[in-house]
Design a protein around this motif. Structure first.
Motif, PDB file in Angstrom:
ATOM      1  N   MET A 381      34.701  28.918  33.117  1.00 18.53           N
ATOM      2  CA  MET A 381      34.058  29.627  34.233  1.00 18.53           C
ATOM      3  C   MET A 381      34.932  30.785  34.720  1.00 18.53           C
ATOM      4  N   GLN A 382      36.257  30.538  34.771  1.00 17.22           N
ATOM      5  CA  GLN A 382      37.160  31.623  35.191  1.00 17.22           C
ATOM      6  C   GLN A 382      37.110  32.779  34.206  1.00 17.22           C
ATOM      7  N   LEU A 383      37.055  32.455  32.899  1.00 20.49           N
ATOM      8  CA  LEU A 383      36.957  33.518  31.890  1.00 20.49           C
ATOM      9  C   LEU A 383      35.637  34.272  32.042  1.00 20.49           C
ATOM     10  N   MET A 384      34.560  33.486  32.310  1.00 20.27           N
ATOM     11  CA  MET A 384      33.255  34.139  32.494  1.00 20.27           C
ATOM     12  C   MET A 384      33.244  35.019  33.743  1.00 20.27           C
ATOM     13  N   SER A 385      33.926  34.544  34.814  1.00 18.90           N
ATOM     14  CA  SER A 385      33.977  35.368  36.039  1.00 18.90           C
ATOM     15  C   SER A 385      34.723  36.673  35.796  1.00 18.90           C
ATOM     16  N   ARG A 386      35.811  36.597  34.996  1.00 16.40           N
ATOM     17  CA  ARG A 386      36.530  37.835  34.665  1.00 16.40           C
ATOM     18  C   ARG A 386      35.634  38.767  33.831  1.00 16.40           C
ATOM     19  N   GLN A 391      32.167  43.496  33.364  1.00 14.16           N
ATOM     20  CA  GLN A 391      30.815  44.045  33.141  1.00 14.16           C
ATOM     21  C   GLN A 391      30.280  44.723  34.396  1.00 14.16           C
ATOM     22  N   SER A 392      30.596  44.128  35.570  1.00  9.84           N
ATOM     23  CA  SER A 392      30.168  44.776  36.835  1.00  9.84           C
ATOM     24  C   SER A 392      30.846  46.125  36.999  1.00  9.84           C
ATOM     25  N   VAL A 459      31.073  41.555  42.750  1.00  7.82           N
ATOM     26  CA  VAL A 459      32.490  41.502  42.343  1.00  7.82           C
ATOM     27  C   VAL A 459      33.315  40.738  43.367  1.00  7.82           C
ATOM     28  N   GLU A 460      33.027  40.967  44.659  1.00 15.15           N
ATOM     29  CA  GLU A 460      33.769  40.237  45.700  1.00 15.15           C
ATOM     30  C   GLU A 460      33.521  38.723  45.579  1.00 15.15           C
ATOM     31  N   GLN A 461      32.270  38.344  45.355  1.00  9.85           N
ATOM     32  CA  GLN A 461      31.966  36.917  45.225  1.00  9.85           C
ATOM     33  C   GLN A 461      32.620  36.320  43.983  1.00  9.85           C
ATOM     34  N   ILE A 462      32.636  37.100  42.887  1.00 10.45           N
ATOM     35  CA  ILE A 462      33.287  36.593  41.666  1.00 10.45           C
ATOM     36  C   ILE A 462      34.783  36.401  41.895  1.00 10.45           C
ATOM     37  N   ASN A 463      35.409  37.377  42.579  1.00 13.00           N
ATOM     38  CA  ASN A 463      36.847  37.244  42.887  1.00 13.00           C
ATOM     39  C   ASN A 463      37.111  36.019  43.751  1.00 13.00           C
ATOM     40  N   SER A 464      36.228  35.812  44.764  1.00 11.43           N
ATOM     41  CA  SER A 464      36.397  34.621  45.618  1.00 11.43           C
ATOM     42  C   SER A 464      36.214  33.343  44.810  1.00 11.43           C
ATOM     43  N   MET A 465      35.224  33.351  43.913  1.00 11.80           N
ATOM     44  CA  MET A 465      34.983  32.166  43.087  1.00 11.80           C
ATOM     45  C   MET A 465      36.176  31.918  42.154  1.00 11.80           C
ATOM     46  N   SER A 466      36.796  33.002  41.661  1.00 14.27           N
ATOM     47  CA  SER A 466      37.960  32.841  40.786  1.00 14.27           C
ATOM     48  C   SER A 466      39.093  32.171  41.536  1.00 14.27           C
ATOM     49  N   GLY A 467      39.280  32.575  42.822  1.00 12.03           N
ATOM     50  CA  GLY A 467      40.316  31.905  43.620  1.00 12.03           C
ATOM     51  C   GLY A 467      40.010  30.433  43.817  1.00 12.03           C
ATOM     52  N   GLN A 468      38.752  30.113  44.062  1.00 12.98           N
ATOM     53  CA  GLN A 468      38.368  28.699  44.212  1.00 12.98           C
ATOM     54  C   GLN A 468      38.587  27.948  42.901  1.00 12.98           C
ATOM     55  N   PHE A 469      38.300  28.603  41.776  1.00 10.91           N
ATOM     56  CA  PHE A 469      38.543  27.948  40.487  1.00 10.91           C
ATOM     57  C   PHE A 469      40.023  27.625  40.308  1.00 10.91           C
ATOM     58  N   SER A 536      29.514  24.734  44.269  1.00 14.30           N
ATOM     59  CA  SER A 536      28.058  24.717  44.084  1.00 14.30           C
ATOM     60  C   SER A 536      27.386  25.748  44.995  1.00 14.30           C
ATOM     61  N   ALA A 537      27.864  25.814  46.267  1.00 14.22           N
ATOM     62  CA  ALA A 537      27.277  26.802  47.196  1.00 14.22           C
ATOM     63  C   ALA A 537      27.543  28.225  46.713  1.00 14.22           C
ATOM     64  N   MET A 538      28.772  28.452  46.242  1.00 15.23           N
ATOM     65  CA  MET A 538      29.093  29.796  45.750  1.00 15.23           C
ATOM     66  C   MET A 538      28.250  30.159  44.525  1.00 15.23           C
ATOM     67  N   THR A 539      28.035  29.199  43.653  1.00 14.49           N
ATOM     68  CA  THR A 539      27.212  29.496  42.478  1.00 14.49           C
ATOM     69  C   THR A 539      25.783  29.832  42.887  1.00 14.49           C
TER      70      THR A 539
END
Length: 579
Positions: A381-386, A391-392, A459-469, A536-539
């Motif tokens: 998931m972290q690789l996919m977020s990057r 891509q964004s 991008v902001e949400q992906i960065n936040s999700m990466s930190g949670q990961f 789950s909420a972030m996704t």
């Protein structure tokens, strides 16, 4: 009843009429004014001659005889009266005057003194007969100035004019007045003769001038019509869409300037059509490129949605597994409590503890395996977020390129509007096209701005999700370490079960230690559960953002198709012109 056809006059005939009709009017006015001037000149000449006649007559009169008539009681019996009358009669006959006479003004009355009529004229005016003046002439005569009247109509004599002159002695005293009446027929005779001579001179001259003017007008009109024909031919070709034909300049006047301006306008329209053709081709290529990029972005968005859905599914499964782990931990606590309560029954409990150890070992092994899988999923998931972040960023770069294309389209639309306003009626179609281009460019700019905002939020949400990961992976690592420690502890418990009697006290200590570890495991599992819920909420949020991005990309694709259609229409319109 059918209405008659309206007769259309050609430009050549109109120009001839514009030149010839005024010349004819001028000729008529000239003849009319010539008649008036000649008549006035004849009258003025006769009046001038009559005044000279009056002056000469007064100079030849016997002033003493006139004074003597005024003092005599019977003046007509005097020889002086006869001499004066003979003189006036002879003068009338010699000059052809209508009537010559002497009169005077005494006590507010005008009266005749000597009549110049023939001796056999019974209607002659006797001495003392009253003489009447018109109200306008009498004051001028009394002012002792020579007065000559205009032509007037007399009931007896017909049309005539008169000259009245005061008769003064050497001392300047007025002793009487002289009147000479001239028939207007003499004026008409002079007028007719003079008018005939004037016509003999004026008519040939005017005819020559008229012919010269007509010839000059014909040459001028022919040259002008040639210039007009050139301009008309050029404009007809422009109307048909042929911009390659130019008008030749023939005259050096405003028509020649119009010809040059027409050529300049055609050249300008040619450049404008060429620029529009090139720009429409560029616009079509750009819209196709935008369409391809939007399709690629749409596919990436769909893949992102699927990946997020998988992440959400994995998070749900992880939450369920965490709940199961908490339940197992509770069961382990119960077992440990039983071990502490029933130390005396340690033998039987040791067997049960061995079975529980095996079962817990299996569960911990399964938890360890599941934790490793969760770590691998988190890494994936972290690789996919990057990848999504990259891509964004690529989508943002594409959005910048599209923004540049939109700005160029707005500039092109503005230039097309300016050129259409300069072209006037011929540029109305271009003005409509420019307006549609400007509207589409504005819609594209708004859509790109919305896409940039969505991408930034994504991008902001992906960065936040990466930190949670990262946090979740750290927790999973700690969980794996704790599970490993638990397994080592259960190995020790197995050894303790074999050494039941000697290690009873150590078993109690181990039991207390295991109780503490159980509490820590429960806390870690609770933390993992909360982290899973946040994930789950972030996704779900990322999924909603992906859906919005998908809608925006769909709108961008629709706009790109509209741009392609518009560029094709613009290309079709410009292809009608031959440049």
């Amino acid at each position: 009843m059918k209405r008659g056809k309206k007769i259309k006059l050609g430009l050549r005939l109109k120009l001839y009429l514009m030149i010839i009709v005024p010349l004819i009017i001028v000729a008529v006015l000239t003849m009319f004014i010539t008649q008036i001037l000649i008549k006035d000149a004849a009258l003025s000449t006769m009046q001038y001659n009559n005044q000279n006649l009056a002056k000469n007559t007064i100079a030849n009169l016997n002033l003493a005889a006139i004074e003597k008539l005024g003092t005599s009681k019977n003046p007509e019996q005097l020889q002086e009266y006869r001499d004066l009358r003979d003189q006036l009669t002879m003068l009338r006959q010699e000059t052809g005057s209508l009537y010559i006479y002497l009169f005077n003004y005494v006590d507010g009355k005008w009266f005749y003194t000597v009549d110049g009529a023939a001796w056999d004229d019974e209607d002659y005016s006797k001495y003392g007969d009253e003489f009447e003046f018109s109200s306008g002439i009498a004051p001028e005569v009394l002012s002792e100035q020579m007065v000559t009247t205009d032509v007037a109509t007399d009931p007896t004599w017909g049309e005539l004019f008169s000259t009245f002159s005061p008769i003064k002695d050497p001392s300047g005293k007025t002793v009487g007045y002289l009147g000479i009446d001239i028939s207007a027929s003499a004026v008409n005779t002079v007028y007719s003769s003079t008018l005939k001579q004037a016509y003999q001179m004026v008519i040939p001259v005017f005819t020559i001038v008229l012919l010269i003017a007509v010839l000059c007008a014909m040459a001028f009109i022919r040259r002008m019509l040639r210039q007009v024909g050139e301009i008309k031919t050029s404009m007809e070709n422009v109307t048909k869409g042929d911009l390659t034909v130019q008008s030749k300049r023939i005259t050096g006047d405003q028509l020649g300037d119009i010809s040059d301006l027409n050529n300049a306008m055609v050249a300008h329209i040619t450049d404008m059509i060429t620029n529009i053709q090139n720009s429409s081709h560029t616009l079509q290529e750009s819209s196709q490129y935008i369409s391809k990029v939007s399709e690629g972005t749409l596919r990436q968005t769909e893949e992102l949605s699927r990946a997020i859905h998988e992440i959400a599914t994995g998070s749900t499964q992880q939450a369920q597994q965490t709940d199961e782990a908490v339940q197992h931990s509770e069961r382990l606590g119960q077992i440990i409590d039983e071990v502490g309560s029933y130390v005396d029954r340690f033998g039987d409990t040791a067997r049960q503890l061995t079975e529980v150890r095996e079962q817990v070992t299996q569960e911990h092994q399964r938890l360890l395996t599941q934790g490793k899988q969760n770590v691998q999923q988190m890494q994936h998931m972290q690789l996919m977020s990057r990848t999504l972040a990259e891509q964004s960023q690529q989508a943002a770069n594409v959005s910048g390129q599209v923004q540049s294309i939109v700005k160029q389209t707005q500039i092109l639309a503005l230039n097309a509007s300016i050129e259409a306003s300069r072209a006037g009626e011929a540029g109305k179609g271009f003005a409509v096209v420019a307006s549609e281009m400007r509207s589409l460019a504005q819609q594209s700019e708004d859509s790109i701005r919305e896409i940039d905002m969505i991408l930034g939020s994504f991008v902001e949400q992906i960065n936040s999700m990466s930190g949670q990961f990262d946090t979740t992976m750290q927790s999973a690592d700690r969980q794996e370490s704790q599970i490993t420690e638990c397994m080592e502890t259960f190995e020790q418990v197995s050894q303790v079960s074999e050494e039941v009697h000697g290690l009873a006290v150590n078993l109690a200590d181990r039991t207390a230690h295991m109780q503490n570890i159980r509490h820590e495991v429960e806390e870690q599992l609770s933390y993992i559960a909360s982290a899973t819920e946040e994930t789950s909420a972030m996704t779900e949020e990322v999924s909603a953002s992906a859906q919005e991005q998908e809608q925006s990309v769909t709108e961008l694709s629709t706009i790109s198709q509209n741009l392609t259609t518009l560029s094709s229409q613009l290309q079709t319109l410009t292809n009608k012109f031959i440049v």
